[in-house]
Design an enzyme around this catalytic site. Structure first.
Site, mmCIF file in Angstrom:
data_model
loop_
_atom_site.group_PDB
_atom_site.id
_atom_site.type_symbol
_atom_site.label_atom_id
_atom_site.label_comp_id
_atom_site.label_asym_id
_atom_site.label_seq_id
_atom_site.Cartn_x
_atom_site.Cartn_y
_atom_site.Cartn_z
ATOM 1 N N GLY A 19 -5.347 -4.340 -3.047
ATOM 2 C CA GLY A 19 -4.439 -3.985 -4.131
ATOM 3 C C GLY A 19 -3.833 -2.614 -3.886
ATOM 4 O O GLY A 19 -4.420 -1.768 -3.200
ATOM 5 N N GLU A 62 -2.134 -14.588 1.335
ATOM 6 C CA GLU A 62 -0.952 -14.430 2.186
ATOM 7 C C GLU A 62 -0.330 -15.798 2.477
ATOM 8 O O GLU A 62 -1.020 -16.823 2.454
ATOM 9 C CB GLU A 62 -1.362 -13.820 3.538
ATOM 10 C CG GLU A 62 -2.094 -12.509 3.443
ATOM 11 C CD GLU A 62 -1.159 -11.339 3.188
ATOM 12 O OE1 GLU A 62 0.057 -11.502 3.381
ATOM 13 O OE2 GLU A 62 -1.660 -10.285 2.768
ATOM 14 N N LYS A 71 -7.110 -2.136 9.416
ATOM 15 C CA LYS A 71 -8.447 -2.474 9.958
ATOM 16 C C LYS A 71 -8.370 -3.093 11.335
ATOM 17 O O LYS A 71 -9.220 -2.856 12.192
ATOM 18 C CB LYS A 71 -9.210 -3.382 8.990
ATOM 19 C CG LYS A 71 -8.581 -4.739 8.780
ATOM 20 C CD LYS A 71 -8.592 -5.138 7.342
ATOM 21 C CE LYS A 71 -7.163 -5.190 6.888
ATOM 22 N NZ LYS A 71 -6.932 -5.660 5.571
ATOM 23 N N VAL A 103 0.842 -1.211 0.000
ATOM 24 C CA VAL A 103 0.000 0.000 0.000
ATOM 25 C C VAL A 103 0.872 1.254 0.000
ATOM 26 O O VAL A 103 0.597 2.214 -0.745
ATOM 27 C CB VAL A 103 -0.966 -0.014 1.211
ATOM 28 C CG1 VAL A 103 -1.829 1.244 1.200
ATOM 29 C CG2 VAL A 103 -1.853 -1.255 1.184
ATOM 30 N N GLY A 118 0.283 -14.992 -5.381
ATOM 31 C CA GLY A 118 0.296 -13.748 -4.597
ATOM 32 C C GLY A 118 -1.076 -13.216 -4.231
ATOM 33 O O GLY A 118 -1.196 -12.142 -3.651
ATOM 34 N N LYS A 147 -13.488 -5.722 9.508
ATOM 35 C CA LYS A 147 -14.145 -4.737 8.635
ATOM 36 C C LYS A 147 -15.609 -4.545 9.026
ATOM 37 O O LYS A 147 -16.123 -3.419 9.046
ATOM 38 C CB LYS A 147 -14.033 -5.181 7.176
ATOM 39 C CG LYS A 147 -12.586 -5.173 6.671
ATOM 40 C CD LYS A 147 -12.466 -5.905 5.350
ATOM 41 C CE LYS A 147 -11.034 -5.923 4.839
ATOM 42 N NZ LYS A 147 -10.840 -6.878 3.734
ATOM 43 N N ARG A 154 11.611 0.546 7.842
ATOM 44 C CA ARG A 154 12.724 -0.102 8.535
ATOM 45 C C ARG A 154 13.687 -0.802 7.583
ATOM 46 O O ARG A 154 14.837 -0.993 7.901
ATOM 47 C CB ARG A 154 12.165 -1.085 9.583
ATOM 48 C CG ARG A 154 11.636 -0.350 10.807
ATOM 49 C CD ARG A 154 10.820 -1.220 11.722
ATOM 50 N NE ARG A 154 9.439 -1.340 11.244
ATOM 51 C CZ ARG A 154 8.446 -1.827 11.977
ATOM 52 N NH1 ARG A 154 8.666 -2.244 13.191
ATOM 53 N NH2 ARG A 154 7.223 -1.900 11.490
ATOM 54 N N ARG A 155 13.191 -1.195 6.409
ATOM 55 C CA ARG A 155 14.042 -1.937 5.463
ATOM 56 C C ARG A 155 14.297 -1.101 4.204
ATOM 57 O O ARG A 155 13.479 -0.251 3.855
ATOM 58 C CB ARG A 155 13.346 -3.238 5.051
ATOM 59 C CG ARG A 155 13.373 -4.303 6.135
ATOM 60 C CD ARG A 155 12.828 -5.615 5.597
ATOM 61 N NE ARG A 155 11.466 -5.493 5.110
ATOM 62 C CZ ARG A 155 10.405 -5.516 5.901
ATOM 63 N NH1 ARG A 155 10.531 -5.654 7.193
ATOM 64 N NH2 ARG A 155 9.193 -5.397 5.390
ATOM 65 N N GLU A 160 -10.554 5.199 5.651
ATOM 66 C CA GLU A 160 -11.312 4.724 4.483
ATOM 67 C C GLU A 160 -10.682 3.469 3.884
ATOM 68 O O GLU A 160 -11.368 2.532 3.459
ATOM 69 C CB GLU A 160 -11.363 5.835 3.421
ATOM 70 C CG GLU A 160 -12.110 5.478 2.164
ATOM 71 C CD GLU A 160 -13.598 5.327 2.389
ATOM 72 O OE1 GLU A 160 -14.277 6.308 2.660
ATOM 73 O OE2 GLU A 160 -14.089 4.170 2.302
HETATM 74 N N1 HSE Z 1 -6.792 -9.475 2.801
HETATM 75 C C1 HSE Z 1 -7.884 -8.650 2.413
HETATM 76 C C2 HSE Z 1 -8.809 -9.436 1.507
HETATM 77 C C3 HSE Z 1 -7.481 -7.414 1.685
HETATM 78 O O1 HSE Z 1 -8.509 -10.557 1.093
HETATM 79 O O2 HSE Z 1 -9.859 -8.902 1.188
HETATM 80 C C4 HSE Z 1 -7.031 -6.307 2.573
HETATM 81 O O3 HSE Z 1 -8.061 -5.917 3.434
#
Ligand code: HSE
Length: 436
Positions: A308, A192, A105, A16, A189, A207, A47-48, A129
């Site tokens: 995204g 996660e 979130k 992001v 990708g 959320k 940090r990186r 938002e």
């Molecule tokens: N990991 C979340 C999703 C996206 O799969 O909707 C970021 O909130």
């Protein structure tokens, strides 16, 4: 703020953060032309090293707390994720008189009330938002567009990873199990490495907590959200649901019900069977959609990419520009827990229709034993089918009428004690429109 120059500090240069840098690089002039505000990136905290980002014209600090103390920063953008360090960072920025914009979130769902109280006391704003449904301006729609309404319910697909997996499992000719689709999504990708926040419903619960708080004027109630994910769903369930005219979606549902002396609130995220003609059944892949039932505007729906780099960066910069324009200060959220006329319904009291799948040994009397147990617990059968009659095992699919969760759970416990069953009972709730 309401000034012409908005001085920004960005903490975190992951997906992001890089998206925000890219959007700033291409849109700063357009934003200035449209809003009169010039966004000036003063400092980045990460940090990186990030060799892929051009950081040559901006001060970079390895200590993100430098940004919270930098007197030249008006708005701190928190994009580091996590909750502990992020909370300390945001509180320090607030105490130094900075506005905060975050995409986090979990931070808002778990600690938002404390952050909002601190922001109100300091006369600054915390905006988020980007924390819900990525590029969809759903927070703005609820907080501003629908502010004159009484919101009765929210219903949405708010986890793109789960929706991607469910639509892939249902794709004609695909026949991939949950585990197979998840592994492919991780390789490409979309999911996660540790997918549990997404596939166990926790991300959606974060959320929903935020949306329900805004919609109903409640403090944040993450620990009261009934939370179930999609990891136990099978191809059989997707196929049988399809044959019955339904699709399976992972939904977030918030609903309020008026009683003379009290308002009851339902907060739940779980997989659900929804009719194939339902608008949310058309939402596929990683897309998100939120439907809002409001008394004056009626039912409205918001659809778009829920994650995204670019969509989320769009939401981050919208908050930045709102603050720079002087919109919405001071902090407006519900900063105390004094709304005692609300009761969050415990799961046992929620009512819904259900899909049940029972794996059973194919022998005389099974159907009678199953239906007797359901009848003893006031579970009224709407439809019943026997599937896959081969060898010595079979599956019974049952659709029930609406029933209290406590009653169906007791019935399921009793069914699972039968020695006719070959596996645990699968139960998926049915949800219509408006959600019931
Ligand atoms: N990991 C979340 C999703 C996206 O799969 O909707 C970021 O909130």
């Amino acid at each position: 703020m309401g000034s012409d120059i908005c001085r920004l500090g960005i903490c975190g240069l992951g997906t992001v953060g890089s998206g925000v840098l890219n959007l700033l690089a291409t849109q700063t002039e357009e934003i200035r032309r449209k809003t009169g505000t010039t966004i000036s990136l003063v400092q980045i905290g990460c940090r990186r090293p990030h060799p892929d980002c051009d950081l040559s014209s901006t001060a970079v600090s390895k200590d993100i707390f430098d940004l919270a103390r930098n007197p030249d920063i008006d708005i701190l953008v928190e994009l580091i994720g996590g909750t502990d360090i992020a909370k300390a960072l945001v509180l320090e920025a607030i105490s130094n008189g900075k506005h905060v914009v975050t995409a986090n979130k979990a931070l808002i769902a778990l600690h938002g009330d404390e952050l909002f109280r601190a922001a109100a006391a300091a006369g600054v704003q915390v905006r988020y938002e980007a924390a819900v449904a990525g590029g969809i301006p759903i927070i703005k729609a609820i907080r501003e567009g629908l502010v004159a309404n009484r919101i009765e319910w929210l219903l949405g697909i708010i986890n793109g990873t789960s929706n991607f997996i469910l639509t892939e499992m249902a794709r004609e000719g695909n026949h991939q199990t949950f585990e197979q689709v998840l592994a492919g999504a991780q390789r490409s990708g979309y999911a996660e490495a540790d997918p549990s926040l997404d596939v166990e419903g926790i991300d959606a619960a974060h959320k929903l907590t935020i949306l329900a708080s805004l919609a109903f004027g409640l403090p944040l109630k993450f620990d009261m959200v009934v939370t179930e994910g999609i990891s136990t769903l099978t191809l059989d369930d997707i196929r049988f649901a399809d044959e019955l005219g339904y699709r399976i979606r992972h939904l977030g549902i918030a609903r309020r019900k008026e009683h003379p002396d009290q308002t009851e609130i339902e907060l739940r995220v779980h997989p659900a069977l929804i009719p194939q003609a339902h608008l949310l059944a058309q939402v596929e892949g990683v897309m998100n959609a939120v439907m809002v039932g409001a008394d004056a505007a009626g039912g409205t729906m918001y659809y778009g990419p829920g994650a995204g780099a670019a969509p989320t960066a769009s939401a981050v910069l919208a908050d930045v520009i709102d603050i720079a324009r002087g919109n919405g200060s001071p902090q407006q959220e519900f900063t105390d827990d004094t709304v005692d006329a609300y009761r969050i319904l415990p799961i046992e009291e929620i009512e819904s229709a259900n899909y049940l799948r029972l794996g059973v040994h194919d022998r005389a009397g099974v159907m009678a034993r199953v239906t007797t147990i359901l009848s003893n617990h006031q579970v009224n059968i709407e439809a019943l089918q026997q599937k896959d009659v081969q060898s010595s095992d079979t599956q019974i699919i049952i659709l029930t009428n609406r029933v209290r969760e406590g009653d169906i759970n007791n019935a399921i416990d009793e069914l699972e004690a039968l020695d006719d069953l070959t596996a645990s009972v699968v139960r998926i709730r049915l949800v219509g429109l408006p959600p019931e």
